[in-house]
Design a protein around this motif. Structure first.
Motif, PDB file in Angstrom:
ATOM      1  N   ASP A  56       6.635  -3.439  -5.515  1.00 46.17           N
ATOM      2  CA  ASP A  56       6.145  -4.671  -6.126  1.00 46.17           C
ATOM      3  C   ASP A  56       4.684  -4.920  -5.765  1.00 46.17           C
ATOM      4  OD1 ASP A  56       8.701  -5.891  -7.306  1.00 46.17           O
ATOM      5  OD2 ASP A  56       9.299  -5.279  -5.283  1.00 46.17           O
ATOM      6  N   ALA A  57       4.298  -4.498  -4.563  1.00 49.36           N
ATOM      7  CA  ALA A  57       2.906  -4.663  -4.139  1.00 49.36           C
ATOM      8  C   ALA A  57       2.484  -3.469  -3.296  1.00 49.36           C
ATOM      9  CB  ALA A  57       2.742  -5.949  -3.337  1.00 49.36           C
ATOM     10  N   VAL A  58       1.210  -3.121  -3.404  1.00 47.46           N
ATOM     11  CA  VAL A  58       0.640  -2.011  -2.642  1.00 47.46           C
ATOM     12  C   VAL A  58      -0.612  -2.533  -1.940  1.00 47.46           C
ATOM     13  CG1 VAL A  58      -0.383   0.298  -2.776  1.00 47.46           C
ATOM     14  CG2 VAL A  58       1.485  -0.323  -4.333  1.00 47.46           C
TER      15      VAL A  58
ATOM     16  N   GLY B 166      11.750 -15.217   3.641  1.00 48.67           N
ATOM     17  CA  GLY B 166      12.397 -15.122   2.339  1.00 48.67           C
ATOM     18  C   GLY B 166      11.461 -15.084   1.152  1.00 48.67           C
ATOM     19  N   ALA B 167      10.151 -15.324   1.369  1.00 47.93           N
ATOM     20  CA  ALA B 167       9.221 -15.356   0.237  1.00 47.93           C
ATOM     21  C   ALA B 167       9.132 -14.000  -0.464  1.00 47.93           C
ATOM     22  CB  ALA B 167       7.830 -15.803   0.696  1.00 47.93           C
ATOM     23  N   LEU B 168       9.400 -12.928   0.263  1.00 45.29           N
ATOM     24  CA  LEU B 168       9.356 -11.590  -0.345  1.00 45.29           C
ATOM     25  C   LEU B 168      10.731 -10.913  -0.308  1.00 45.29           C
ATOM     26  CD1 LEU B 168       5.894 -10.155   0.863  1.00 45.29           C
ATOM     27  CD2 LEU B 168       6.520 -10.919  -1.444  1.00 45.29           C
ATOM     28  N   ALA B 169      11.783 -11.696  -0.225  1.00 45.37           N
ATOM     29  CA  ALA B 169      13.139 -11.125  -0.207  1.00 45.37           C
ATOM     30  C   ALA B 169      13.363 -10.303  -1.473  1.00 45.37           C
ATOM     31  CB  ALA B 169      14.173 -12.233  -0.107  1.00 45.37           C
ATOM     32  N   GLY B 170      13.915  -9.119  -1.300  1.00 46.80           N
ATOM     33  CA  GLY B 170      14.201  -8.258  -2.445  1.00 46.80           C
ATOM     34  C   GLY B 170      12.992  -7.501  -2.954  1.00 46.80           C
ATOM     35  N   LYS B 171      11.828  -7.699  -2.336  1.00 39.15           N
ATOM     36  CA  LYS B 171      10.604  -7.016  -2.786  1.00 39.15           C
ATOM     37  C   LYS B 171      10.320  -5.793  -1.923  1.00 39.15           C
ATOM     38  CE  LYS B 171       9.747 -10.286  -5.779  1.00 39.15           C
ATOM     39  NZ  LYS B 171      10.081 -10.046  -7.190  1.00 39.15           N
ATOM     40  N   HIS B 172       9.659  -4.823  -2.535  1.00 40.33           N
ATOM     41  CA  HIS B 172       9.234  -3.630  -1.806  1.00 40.33           C
ATOM     42  C   HIS B 172       7.710  -3.633  -1.712  1.00 40.33           C
ATOM     43  CE1 HIS B 172       8.753   1.036  -1.648  1.00 40.33           C
ATOM     44  NE2 HIS B 172       8.720   0.512  -0.437  1.00 40.33           N
ATOM     45  N   VAL B 173       7.197  -3.551  -0.500  1.00 34.73           N
ATOM     46  CA  VAL B 173       5.745  -3.553  -0.282  1.00 34.73           C
ATOM     47  C   VAL B 173       5.356  -2.244   0.401  1.00 34.73           C
ATOM     48  CG1 VAL B 173       3.819  -4.744   0.833  1.00 34.73           C
ATOM     49  CG2 VAL B 173       5.716  -6.075  -0.116  1.00 34.73           C
ATOM     50  N   LEU B 174       4.353  -1.599  -0.155  1.00 35.63           N
ATOM     51  CA  LEU B 174       3.835  -0.333   0.382  1.00 35.63           C
ATOM     52  C   LEU B 174       2.479  -0.619   1.028  1.00 35.63           C
ATOM     53  CD1 LEU B 174       3.744   2.821   0.535  1.00 35.63           C
ATOM     54  CD2 LEU B 174       2.854   2.783  -1.819  1.00 35.63           C
ATOM     55  N   VAL B 175       2.329  -0.240   2.288  1.00 36.35           N
ATOM     56  CA  VAL B 175       1.096  -0.553   3.030  1.00 36.35           C
ATOM     57  C   VAL B 175       0.551   0.725   3.666  1.00 36.35           C
ATOM     58  CG1 VAL B 175       0.097  -1.917   4.932  1.00 36.35           C
ATOM     59  CG2 VAL B 175       2.026  -2.846   3.617  1.00 36.35           C
ATOM     60  N   SER B 176      -0.754   0.946   3.545  1.00 40.54           N
ATOM     61  CA  SER B 176      -1.379   2.032   4.317  1.00 40.54           C
ATOM     62  C   SER B 176      -2.203   1.414   5.446  1.00 40.54           C
ATOM     63  CB  SER B 176      -2.279   2.895   3.432  1.00 40.54           C
ATOM     64  OG  SER B 176      -3.467   2.197   3.099  1.00 40.54           O
ATOM     65  N   ALA B 177      -2.324   2.154   6.540  1.00 40.25           N
ATOM     66  CA  ALA B 177      -3.073   1.639   7.692  1.00 40.25           C
ATOM     67  C   ALA B 177      -3.635   2.787   8.509  1.00 40.25           C
ATOM     68  CB  ALA B 177      -2.166   0.779   8.559  1.00 40.25           C
ATOM     69  N   GLY B 178      -4.614   2.452   9.348  1.00 36.88           N
ATOM     70  CA  GLY B 178      -5.198   3.435  10.258  1.00 36.88           C
ATOM     71  C   GLY B 178      -6.393   4.132   9.639  1.00 36.88           C
ATOM     72  N   GLY B 179      -6.758   5.244  10.232  1.00 41.22           N
ATOM     73  CA  GLY B 179      -7.916   5.991   9.753  1.00 41.22           C
ATOM     74  C   GLY B 179      -7.558   7.462   9.587  1.00 41.22           C
ATOM     75  N   THR B 180      -7.972   8.028   8.462  1.00 36.32           N
ATOM     76  CA  THR B 180      -7.633   9.442   8.234  1.00 36.32           C
ATOM     77  C   THR B 180      -8.515  10.348   9.103  1.00 36.32           C
ATOM     78  OG1 THR B 180      -9.162   9.739   6.379  1.00 36.32           O
ATOM     79  CG2 THR B 180      -6.927   8.948   5.869  1.00 36.32           C
ATOM     80  N   ARG B 181      -8.021  11.552   9.359  1.00 35.48           N
ATOM     81  CA  ARG B 181      -8.766  12.593  10.076  1.00 35.48           C
ATOM     82  C   ARG B 181      -8.883  13.800   9.170  1.00 35.48           C
ATOM     83  NH1 ARG B 181      -6.072  12.644  16.140  1.00 35.48           N
ATOM     84  NH2 ARG B 181      -6.869  10.592  16.739  1.00 35.48           N
TER      85      ARG B 181
END
Ligand code: CTP
Ligand code: CA
Length: 240
Positions: free
Chosen positions: A93-95, A8-23
């Motif tokens: 809200d966070a990236v 619930g600490a981030l309820a209602g929040k939108h978080v955008l995450v990138s991961a991995g390695g580009t080619r």
């Protein structure tokens, strides 16, 4: 509330995450790549989901399955990752920029396979710089959405010119993000690989606001929960 990283600490929040390695494509069958497994970025997405956030997960060539429950956007190259991040950043809200983005790409994409030829010189592949996605995200945030919290990653090695911490602090200032997850990479004294593909991690969390770095050692899930705790604390503080 269950606390800053709990349910619930981030309820209602939108978080955008990138991961991995580009080619970065060379020709129709070849690319320049890197050794990122995507484990740490996936762990952050999972920890954000556990804290109740809606998560958009921009994934480049993971060795692991993307977390169930995230909206996954698969990408290939740095240019594709930049488009996906800038398209999904508005309103987040966070990236968290956990991906290993290739610094350079081949200057031209060959339309057909590069061939060996006995009558010609061996090929030289010219490279050009990729855009810095994190810097672009920070610029967009500064112009349009000052309350958005942005997290960057850095993998550094120390040398005669500076320590890992000094390089991390310089990178934090250069990038303009709010939090930098600083990792020491390369082989340790016994010659064992420290980070890539491993399940454990040891990082320092450096904040733009200053203060002592927070050292976090443990599994990539534990590091992820520490990063999510910092995001939750920051979002709670800026709300109240
Ligand atoms: N990053 C990015 N776009 C790039 C390169 C890096 O968004 N083209 C992001 C990474 O996802 C990471 C942070 O910037 O969050 C730091 O990446 P790193 O490779 O350590 O920094 P660089 O600025 O590329 O510097 P270096 O020359 O040390 O590789
Ligand atoms: Ca780089």
């Amino acid at each position: 509330s269950d606390g800053a990283s709990g349910v619930g600490a981030l309820a209602g929040k939108h978080v955008l995450v990138s991961a991995g390695g580009t080619r970065e494509p060379i020709d129709p069958v070849r690319f320049l790549g890197n050794r990122s497994s995507g484990k740490q970025g996936s762990a952050i997405a999972r920890a954000a989901l556990e804290a109740g956030a809606r998560v958009t997960f921009v994934a480049a060539h993971l060795d692991v399955a993307p977390p169930a429950g995230a909206e996954t956007v698969p990408v290939d190259s740095a240019l594709q990752m930049r488009d996906a991040m800038l398209a999904n950043a508005p309103g987040a809200d966070a990236v968290v920029m956990a991906a290993a983005v290739a610094d350079f790409r081949p200057a031209e994409l060959l339309g057909s396979k590069l061939k060996k030829r006995d009558d010609a010189q061996d090929p030289v592949i010219a490279l050009v710089r990729n855009p810095d996605i994190l810097v672009e995200l920070v610029a967009r945030r500064n112009a349009e959405e000052p309350s958005q919290f942005i997290v960057g990653f850095a993998a550094e090695t120390g040398d005669e010119q500076g320590s890992v911490l000094e390089y991390g602090q310089a990178k934090l200032a250069r990038k303009g993000c709010d939090l930098l997850v600083l990792n020491e990479v390369g082989a340790d004294a016994s010659g064992a690989e420290r980070v890539f593909g491993r399940d454990s991690n040891s990082v320092q969390l450096l904040s733009r606001g200053g203060g002592d770095p927070e050292h976090v050692a443990g599994s990539k899930d534990e590091v992820a929960r520490a990063v999510v705790r910092r995001i939750s604390q920051e979002l709670a503080a800026s709300r109240g």
